[in-house]
Design an enzyme around this catalytic site. Sequence first.
Site, PDB file in Angstrom:
ATOM      1  N   GLY A   1       0.833  -1.193   0.000  1.00  0.00           N
ATOM      2  CA  GLY A   1       0.000   0.000   0.000  1.00  0.00           C
ATOM      3  C   GLY A   1       0.866   1.241   0.000  1.00  0.00           C
ATOM      4  O   GLY A   1       1.984   1.245  -0.523  1.00  0.00           O
ATOM      5  N   GLU A   2       0.338   2.326   0.581  1.00  0.00           N
ATOM      6  CA  GLU A   2       1.024   3.626   0.670  1.00  0.00           C
ATOM      7  C   GLU A   2       1.182   4.326  -0.678  1.00  0.00           C
ATOM      8  O   GLU A   2       1.654   5.454  -0.730  1.00  0.00           O
ATOM      9  CB  GLU A   2       2.425   3.488   1.309  1.00  0.00           C
ATOM     10  N   GLY A   3       0.836   3.679  -1.782  1.00  0.00           N
ATOM     11  CA  GLY A   3       1.157   4.189  -3.111  1.00  0.00           C
ATOM     12  C   GLY A   3       2.438   3.600  -3.655  1.00  0.00           C
ATOM     13  O   GLY A   3       2.913   3.996  -4.726  1.00  0.00           O
TER      14      GLY A   3
END
Length: 360
Positions: free
Chosen positions: A322-324
Amino acid sequence: MTANSDPTELSTPLRPVSPPSADARKAASERQRILTKPAGSLGRIEEIGEWIAACQDACPPQPLTRPRVVVFAGDHGVTAHGVSAYPAEVTGQMVANFLAGGAAVNALAATAGATVRVVDISVDSDTDPSVSNYKVRRSSGSIDREDALTEEEVRAAIDAGRAIADEEVDSGADLLVAGDMGIGNTTPATALIAALTDTEPVAAVGRGTGVDDAGWMRKTAAIRDAMRRARPVVKDPVALLRVAGGADIAAMAGFVAQAAHRRTPVILDGVVVTAAALVAEEAARGAREWWVAGHRSTEPAHSIALRHLRIEPLLELDMRLGEGSGALVALPLIHAAIATLSQMSTFADAGVSTEATPDR
């Protein structure tokens, strides 16, 4: 939530999105055929170049000068019921880590030429005031037994995402990435995807941050119960986010939809962001034309959502952070696509022959 916002209704109803420029896409396709390479030899890099040209309405496309990542942070009440391998307090701790520049998204953004912003939408703790001005509530509800949000809160969250997209585009962002941070957030994400695609929970549920078999069973049961609760509202995107989503996911849905309305390309990340995008496409038809998928995560629901959106991911690296992060790993491919389409010589300019000379 902004001080002047009216949380009882969306500032502007979600509406269909105009597509990227067909003329620029056609011009880019024609230019690909006269560059000094065999036709199609750069594979999907050529396809990406045509997409970004269409998004910019320019051929050749211009280099990206301000790619921007916005990480949406939020907690989920369902985490208290054993669906994650990590405790909920990690979300607030990671927000501080983002601000300090110590997370994977910070390192990857620096490498890819992007900058990072983090926003607290529904973290279940106090965070730095610089990131909490759009905070809707502390933690969304436990979707297996209660609605994630109230009607007022879901609309405030969607409007927050849209306002954040406007702020970034107005500040010069020419490509956006939505990232997520929230312990337990793959549970509502999977519930949304399974509900919208009519998929059985056992076929959609993954291990998230690494739950064991018992945790996987609890997660599957929670998603099954959430889907049962969401069934009456599955055709209403806003209501679906209210019942089975969360404030962070609702904000991401508003963000990626508004980016499309602002004619700004988006790289989607993993299962949580793609769940938000799936709902956004239901509400703002045509938004998906402005998105590419950075990667395919290991979560089964991610593949299901991408297939439903008819978007083929750029990379498959077994990522699930996640997080980009997955979108940022793919960002250099966008840079490469722009460079080859704009900087390569044509056959005519380079004096390179385009046909074999027949034997005499």
